[in-house]
Design an enzyme around this catalytic site. Structure first.
Site: not given
Ligand code: GLU
Ligand code: ZN
Length: 486
Positions: A254-256
């Protein structure tokens, strides 16, 4: 395998293409190309509130950039089009009517409130909150009465209770589901829009898809789709569910974890071949565990049945490293074409300041060792574009050393007489100065590098000098001698 291999990639244009989707698309594409089949691009845009024309365009553009060419699809057409779901409404209507007429589906007139009340009751009584199937038994009169008060029905599939449904998956083997765990799922909304499980099944059926390769997040949908195939008296395609990608910390990518869309990697200056190669070896390995392979090799060697069930880790650092390797190995002419927009974006090349192509190639060749993406090239090549270098601390310190003035003045005297400025001649001539002054080579070249580049390290100095050219070299020496020495 009998007949033609036909597999599809069916993204929804509700956002930028996610790396995880791209990973699945690459496997699908490799599988198709290995088997000389057809790769079909279908756009699943029934979610009207989130689908946009822009996303669809970007999606096509990004896939083409990656080199995942399709044989049939929204833009190129094909024998089983249209390839955009919202243009296939007539087909969905036809099959929904067929299921209704043959008793495999029924109209449900329950209101939102009624369904919620039913759900609440189930939870209270400790049952799974599932639709009860109460509209299965509606009479014609009751339906008519509902319609009269303005209710519009959804269409539900009549799921038979207590049956085992076995999904035979090329990657995961057999997975058994019990239909009692599935309820009478909705196939068409009250506004006539088909839902995912229904639309996808009708499309795969009518597009003669032989293999469904998709992300494993859809496994739980597969028994529902199998029920629809059975109701229609059709043989389902073969399924292969590919595990999702994880980030380095083994949580869902994910974006993380940084950039997650293909477009971001493209804009950062990743090469399509590098991304393709890296994603192709995630969750699947070349027979001899090699990491680098051309597309042709990947096509030749790809084997869907050897794709791992375990989720693979997408490591951005490894992707960067691999991209760096591709940048170093790439044919310089092609690399220059790809790099050009990044120099333009950085303002180093403009309409007013065009540069010699040969020269730019030399610059790129010199600095490409130190970068892992094309977007890093302008910064790495900065010293060739600025009128005066910015001098870092360490370089200034080098220039303050004793004897530096003598060395730099000597270079200023001699450089105009050098017979030529090609790297070999420059290398020879540069070293003549310390020899004649009785100094070590380093004692002359260190201040020369500091004076010309403003830095204490970097690519080979003779190449830098050669690319800077006589005029710029002399101008920088002049500036340093007059301004930066003690
Ligand atoms: N539109 C679906 C998705 O993007 C396609 C799923 C499928 O391949 O069946 O997840
Ligand atoms: Zn109902």
């Amino acid at each position: 395998m009998e007949g033609e291999i036909r597999a599809r990639f069916a993204p929804s244009p509700t956002g930028l293409l996610h790396i995880g989707n791209v990973h699945t698309a690459i496997f699908t594409w490799l599988f198709v190309r290995h088997n000389q089949g057809k790769f079909i691009l279908r756009i699943e845009d029934t979610d009207r509130s989130r689908s946009t024309q822009e996303y669809e365009e970007m999606l096509l553009d990004d896939l083409a950039w990656l080199g995942l060419d399709w044989d049939e699809g929204v833009d190129v057409g094909g024998p089983y089009g249209p390839y955009r779901q919202t243009e296939r409404m007539e087909l969905y209507r036809h099959y929904a009517q067929k299921l209704l007429a043959e008793g495999w589906a029924y109209e449900c007139y329950c209101s939102q409130e009624e369904l919620e009340a039913e759900r609440a009751r189930a939870v209270q009584e400790g049952r799974a909150p599932r639709y009860s199937g109460r509209c299965r038994k509606l009479t014609d009169e009751e339906r008519e009465a509902y319609r009269k008060v303005g209710r519009r029905p959804v269409i539900r599939f009549k799921t038979p209770p207590g049956e085992q449904i076995v999904v035979k998956d090329l990657i995961r083997g057999e997975i058994t589901f019990n239909t009692s765990d599935l309820d009478d799922f909705i196939i068409v909304r009250s506004n006539g829009m088909p839902l995912y499980n229904f639309a996808v099944t009708i499309d795969d059926l009518t597009m003669k898809i032989s293999h469904i390769v998709r992300a494993d997040e859809h496994i739980s949908n597969t028994p529902r789709q199998l029920l629809i195939y059975r109701a229609l008296g059709e043989t389902p395609p073969v399924f292969a569910h590919v595990s999702m990608l994880l980030g380095p910390d083994r949580s869902k990518l994910s974006k993380r974890h940084g950039a997650t869309s293909l477009r971001e990697y493209r804009e950062k200056g990743y090469l399509p071949d590098a991304i393709f190669n890296y994603l192709a070896i995630l969750g699947w390995s070349l027979p001899d565990d090699r990491e680098f392979a051309t597309r042709e090799e990947l096509i030749r060697l790809f084997d869907l049945t050897r794709v791992s069930r375990a989720p693979a880790v997408f490591d951005p650092e490894k992707a960067a490293w691999m991209n760096g390797v591709y940048i170093r190995q790439m044919d310089l002419d092609t690399l220059t074409d790809l790099a050009l927009p990044f120099f333009q974006k950085a303002g180093q090349i403009t309409a007013d300041r065009d540069v010699d192509r040969q020269w730019l190639q030399g610059v790129i060749d010199l600095v490409r060792d130190g970068v892992t993406s094309l977007s890093q090239l302008p910064a790495a090549a900065e010293l060739f574009f600025e009128a005066e270098p910015s001098y870092e601390e360490q370089a200034l310190a080098v220039l303050q050393k004793e004897g530096v003035r003598e060395v730099l003045v000597e270079y200023r005297e001699r450089i105009p007489q050098w017979p030529s400025f090609d790297p070999e001649t420059v290398a020879t001539e540069m070293k003549r100065v310390p020899k004649d002054l009785g100094l070590s080579v380093g004692k002359a070249l260190r201040p020369l590098r500091a004076a010309l580049t403003g830095r204490v390290s970097g690519p080979e100095l003779n190449y830098i000098v050669s690319l800077l050219g006589k005029e710029a070299v002399l101008a920088r020496l002049e500036y340093v001698i007059n301004n930066l020495l003690t």
